[in-house]
Scaffold this motif. Structure first.
Motif, PDB file in Angstrom:
ATOM      1  N   LYS A   1       0.832  -1.204   0.000  1.00  0.00           N
ATOM      2  CA  LYS A   1       0.000   0.000   0.000  1.00  0.00           C
ATOM      3  C   LYS A   1       0.869   1.257   0.000  1.00  0.00           C
ATOM      4  O   LYS A   1       0.597   2.216  -0.730  1.00  0.00           O
ATOM      5  CB  LYS A   1      -0.927   0.004   1.214  1.00  0.00           C
ATOM      6  CG  LYS A   1      -2.061  -1.001   1.140  1.00  0.00           C
ATOM      7  CD  LYS A   1      -2.995  -0.854   2.336  1.00  0.00           C
ATOM      8  CE  LYS A   1      -4.164  -1.817   2.239  1.00  0.00           C
ATOM      9  NZ  LYS A   1      -5.072  -1.678   3.417  1.00  0.00           N
ATOM     10  N   PHE A   2       1.920   1.242   0.817  1.00  0.00           N
ATOM     11  CA  PHE A   2       2.811   2.403   0.857  1.00  0.00           C
ATOM     12  C   PHE A   2       3.553   2.560  -0.462  1.00  0.00           C
ATOM     13  O   PHE A   2       3.642   3.658  -1.026  1.00  0.00           O
ATOM     14  CB  PHE A   2       3.821   2.260   2.001  1.00  0.00           C
ATOM     15  CG  PHE A   2       4.911   3.302   1.975  1.00  0.00           C
ATOM     16  CD1 PHE A   2       4.654   4.607   2.385  1.00  0.00           C
ATOM     17  CD2 PHE A   2       6.179   2.984   1.523  1.00  0.00           C
ATOM     18  CE1 PHE A   2       5.650   5.573   2.348  1.00  0.00           C
ATOM     19  CE2 PHE A   2       7.186   3.943   1.484  1.00  0.00           C
ATOM     20  CZ  PHE A   2       6.912   5.238   1.898  1.00  0.00           C
ATOM     21  N   ILE A   3       4.082   1.461  -0.971  1.00  0.00           N
ATOM     22  CA  ILE A   3       4.862   1.498  -2.206  1.00  0.00           C
ATOM     23  C   ILE A   3       4.010   1.967  -3.375  1.00  0.00           C
ATOM     24  O   ILE A   3       4.477   2.675  -4.271  1.00  0.00           O
ATOM     25  CB  ILE A   3       5.470   0.111  -2.495  1.00  0.00           C
ATOM     26  CG1 ILE A   3       6.533  -0.241  -1.438  1.00  0.00           C
ATOM     27  CG2 ILE A   3       6.088   0.064  -3.878  1.00  0.00           C
ATOM     28  CD1 ILE A   3       7.709   0.717  -1.401  1.00  0.00           C
TER      29      ILE A   3
ATOM     30  N   ALA B   1      -4.288   8.920   2.759  1.00  0.00           N
ATOM     31  CA  ALA B   1      -5.442   8.029   2.841  1.00  0.00           C
ATOM     32  C   ALA B   1      -5.137   6.754   3.616  1.00  0.00           C
ATOM     33  O   ALA B   1      -6.047   6.134   4.194  1.00  0.00           O
ATOM     34  CB  ALA B   1      -5.921   7.674   1.433  1.00  0.00           C
ATOM     35  N   ILE B   2      -3.872   6.354   3.655  1.00  0.00           N
ATOM     36  CA  ILE B   2      -3.504   5.141   4.400  1.00  0.00           C
ATOM     37  C   ILE B   2      -2.755   5.477   5.682  1.00  0.00           C
ATOM     38  O   ILE B   2      -2.138   4.610   6.312  1.00  0.00           O
ATOM     39  CB  ILE B   2      -2.661   4.189   3.530  1.00  0.00           C
ATOM     40  CG1 ILE B   2      -1.353   4.867   3.081  1.00  0.00           C
ATOM     41  CG2 ILE B   2      -3.453   3.702   2.336  1.00  0.00           C
ATOM     42  CD1 ILE B   2      -0.388   3.908   2.381  1.00  0.00           C
ATOM     43  N   GLY B   3      -2.784   6.774   6.070  1.00  0.00           N
ATOM     44  CA  GLY B   3      -2.164   7.182   7.331  1.00  0.00           C
ATOM     45  C   GLY B   3      -0.678   7.393   7.274  1.00  0.00           C
ATOM     46  O   GLY B   3      -0.004   7.353   8.305  1.00  0.00           O
ATOM     47  N   ASP B   4      -0.145   7.632   6.074  1.00  0.00           N
ATOM     48  CA  ASP B   4       1.290   7.884   5.932  1.00  0.00           C
ATOM     49  C   ASP B   4       1.549   9.356   5.665  1.00  0.00           C
ATOM     50  O   ASP B   4       0.716  10.057   5.081  1.00  0.00           O
ATOM     51  CB  ASP B   4       1.876   7.055   4.787  1.00  0.00           C
ATOM     52  CG  ASP B   4       2.382   5.704   5.253  1.00  0.00           C
ATOM     53  OD1 ASP B   4       3.342   5.688   6.030  1.00  0.00           O
ATOM     54  OD2 ASP B   4       1.800   4.678   4.855  1.00  0.00           O
ATOM     55  N   THR B   5       2.721   9.810   6.084  1.00  0.00           N
ATOM     56  CA  THR B   5       3.138  11.190   5.809  1.00  0.00           C
ATOM     57  C   THR B   5       4.148  11.246   4.671  1.00  0.00           C
ATOM     58  O   THR B   5       4.515  12.320   4.213  1.00  0.00           O
ATOM     59  CB  THR B   5       3.767  11.826   7.062  1.00  0.00           C
ATOM     60  OG1 THR B   5       4.884  11.029   7.484  1.00  0.00           O
ATOM     61  CG2 THR B   5       2.758  11.918   8.196  1.00  0.00           C
ATOM     62  N   SER B   6       4.619  10.081   4.247  1.00  0.00           N
ATOM     63  CA  SER B   6       5.567   9.991   3.135  1.00  0.00           C
ATOM     64  C   SER B   6       4.960   9.148   2.023  1.00  0.00           C
ATOM     65  O   SER B   6       4.038   8.368   2.256  1.00  0.00           O
ATOM     66  CB  SER B   6       6.879   9.347   3.604  1.00  0.00           C
ATOM     67  OG  SER B   6       7.449  10.059   4.685  1.00  0.00           O
ATOM     68  N   TRP B   7       5.481   9.326   0.823  1.00  0.00           N
ATOM     69  CA  TRP B   7       5.035   8.514  -0.299  1.00  0.00           C
ATOM     70  C   TRP B   7       6.246   8.128  -1.133  1.00  0.00           C
ATOM     71  O   TRP B   7       7.340   8.662  -0.968  1.00  0.00           O
ATOM     72  CB  TRP B   7       3.983   9.234  -1.131  1.00  0.00           C
ATOM     73  CG  TRP B   7       4.347  10.616  -1.598  1.00  0.00           C
ATOM     74  CD1 TRP B   7       4.865  10.979  -2.797  1.00  0.00           C
ATOM     75  CD2 TRP B   7       4.212  11.827  -0.838  1.00  0.00           C
ATOM     76  NE1 TRP B   7       5.074  12.329  -2.854  1.00  0.00           N
ATOM     77  CE2 TRP B   7       4.673  12.884  -1.659  1.00  0.00           C
ATOM     78  CE3 TRP B   7       3.753  12.130   0.448  1.00  0.00           C
ATOM     79  CZ2 TRP B   7       4.694  14.213  -1.220  1.00  0.00           C
ATOM     80  CZ3 TRP B   7       3.774  13.450   0.872  1.00  0.00           C
ATOM     81  CH2 TRP B   7       4.238  14.483   0.029  1.00  0.00           C
TER      82      TRP B   7
END
Length: 583
Positions: free
Chosen positions: A403-405, A415-421
């Motif tokens: 999901k992060f990747i 949308a998935i609770g991350d601050t980085s992409w």
């Protein structure tokens, strides 16, 4: 031990006493008196042991007159230290108990000096080596002045006061050297020619106008106008025909080594006081590759300009306080790793309680390796090969944060609770079989702007990485040709192809480590979600290929999706003399 707990030597067992001492990383009295000040009665009873005048138990190091408080500069952490003297000789260095880096828990700030004198904080082996630095026979303690011709290596010692006077005043400083009897050396008083701030400010405005002018003829006209306007002060410039060089003051260069807040502020003021813009740092930074790799991966894409920028020179550290699994690579937390020293007792406590499990990749069987669940004794210089083996296992088994990747921009990350992409799904143009730049939307006719491109369900989509509203999630593996014939691959596809150039067994053979141990580590590393982390420092960084070593290991962290997550990676930050949090 909480700051409000009593210390009672009569009721504590030897085992309890020693285990607490080991946890705190300081001496026995440091561990026992961490609460001093909060409970003055018992604390002062125990102080009496050290401050006693009895001839059979002398401890002169606990006398205030024998302690000098300073800051350790054996590395750039800058821990507070207590320098202990015996008969005027420095014999021991311990941590300053008031420093936030040397004790766990911290000393109560209300503790008085008379009680704190017997409390020692921890300091790492590099800090202890300050004794060798202080009494190094080759330490520069005097000013040397040349008394022979250049290259003859003839010198004489002079006092600091004489050196300051000659540097400032100049003159015939080498009148006793053959061939230089009449040579006049300019002093700072001669070089610091421009001293009027009003004139300096006016010149700066005019020079800026010259610098931004692109037309050659107009630039020459501006230079002529400058010379006419400032005719009375042209003698103060390095070259009136090139006013951009500035005043003669700029012939003074302040060159320093590694400076942090406080020391650097002093040098900046000094250079500004001399009127010179030339303040330059030049140092060998043992983990420079780590800083600049993290700077590169933190750069952001600007869709307006079509370029990357804005990366910060820092490095990501493991949140070892909250991690559940840590793979240390060339980072020896129980020895002379990067500070602060109180990281060690924090990790020790988590190891004792079973909160964290650690593995260690290091050619040497270090103290950290001895406490590790698994030790990977890789061959020196094969850091990337070991990283590639782990990456291949993660990709083969789908053990990464997909999901992060797949989150291509800010909105998708939020949308998935991350601050980085990640840029793993961004399309890269392939020319002659080699990867080039990221594909721009206008390049393939998707838009007239500089948006980037991903594939979504097999269709090319233009997007802005910084868009916080429109979510864009890209396809992970892409190797295709677009409608205009452009050959593209995703970043993750390129990573896969690179690590698939060798089998896991072949990568492990290069690194000279057992395959089953590497697989064990990879499996464990991917079993704790975002609370698993690879922590690296000088080991993989201090090489000519350090940038790529660090990038390989940071890629594993990216696959874990642990950036800015509790127990994952956090930006290294600390206190400094300016009162600002962070470096």
């Amino acid at each position: 031990m909480n700051s409000d707990q009593n210390f009672n030597s009569e009721t504590r067992s030897r085992r309890q006493f020693l285990s607490t001492g080991a946890l705190l990383g300081g001496g026995a009295f440091a561990s026992g008196l961490a609460a001093v000040g909060a409970v003055a009665g018992n604390a002062r009873d125990n102080r009496a042991v050290l401050l006693s005048d009895r001839s059979d138990v002398p401890y002169s190091h606990a006398q205030p007159e024998n302690v000098i408080y300073s800051v350790c500069l054996q590395c750039n952490t800058g821990c507070g230290i207590k320098c202990k003297l015996q008969d005027g000789v420095l014999t021991k260095i311990d941590g300053n108990p008031y420093s936030p880096w040397t004790l766990v828990p911290h000393l109560n700030e209300q503790t008085g000096l008379e009680d704190a004198i017997v409390v020692d904080g921890a300091i790492c082996p590099k800090g202890q080596a300050g004794l060798q630095t202080a009494y190094d026979p080759y330490r520069l303690r005097k000013v040397l002045k040349r008394v022979g011709k250049r290259g003859e290596n003839k010198w004489v010692s002079i006092s600091f006061s004489q050196a300051v006077e000659e540097i400032c005043k100049g003159g015939k400083l080498f009148s006793n050297v053959s061939g230089e009897e009449n040579r006049v050396v300019e002093g700072l008083k001669d070089i610091i020619a421009l001293r009027d701030p009003k004139i300096s400010k006016e010149m700066v405005v005019d020079v800026d106008a010259i610098l931004v002018e692109k037309d050659r003829a107009k630039k020459q006209q501006l230079v002529a106008a400058f010379k006419e306007k400032h005719a009375a002060h042209l003698d103060k410039l390095i070259d009136p025909d090139h006013p951009d060089l500035g005043p003669k003051n700029n012939q003074v260069v302040m060159a320093f080594g590694r400076l942090k807040a406080g020391r650097s502020d002093f040098y900046k003021r000094f250079a500004a006081g001399l009127g010179s813009v030339n303040l330059h740092g030049h140092t060998t930074v043992c983990q420079g590759s780590l800083y600049f790799t993290c700077k590169a991966i933190s750069e952001q894409y600007d869709s307006e300009t079509g370029s990357f920028g804005g990366g910060n020179k820092f490095y990501w550290q493991a949140d070892s306080e909250n991690s559940r699994f840590i793979l240390f690579v060339g980072a020896n937390l129980f020895e002379a790793n990067y500070g602060p020293p109180n990281q060690s007792p924090r990790l020790t406590n988590n190891l004792v309680t079973g909160k964290v499990k650690v593995a260690c990749a290091d050619p040497r069987f270090s103290k950290l390796a001895s406490k590790s669940w698994r030790w990977l004794p890789l061959k020196p210089g094969t850091d990337t090969a070991l990283a590639m083996a782990i990456i291949r296992w993660m990709l083969e088994n789908g053990r990464f944060d997909q999901k992060f990747i797949a989150s291509a921009n800010k909105a998708a990350a939020n949308a998935i609770g991350d601050t980085s992409w990640s840029n793993a799904t961004w399309l890269v143009e392939i020319k002659d079989g080699r990867p080039g730049k990221f594909v721009r939307a206008k390049q393939i006719g998707l838009s007239n702007g500089n948006e980037l491109v991903v594939m979504v369900n097999g269709k090319a989509v233009a997007f802005d990485p910084n868009d916080a509203i429109r979510q864009v999630t890209g396809d992970l593996y892409v190797d295709a040709k677009l409608s205009d014939g452009t050959h593209v691959k995703t970043g993750l596809q390129l990573l896969k192809e690179t690590c698939y150039q060798h089998t896991i067994e072949q990568w492990c053979a290069i690194a000279d480590v057992k395959v089953e141990h590497v697989v064990d580590v990879a499996r464990e590393l991917t079993s704790y979600g975002k609370q698993a982390v690879v922590d690296i420092h000088r080991g993989p960084a201090q090489h000519t290929n350090g940038f790529y070593n660090v990038l390989a290991w940071m890629t594993i962290n990216m696959l874990l999706g642990n950036f800015d997550h509790k127990g994952g990676l956090c930006q290294a930050s600390s206190w400094d003399v300016t009162g600002k949090g962070g470096w």
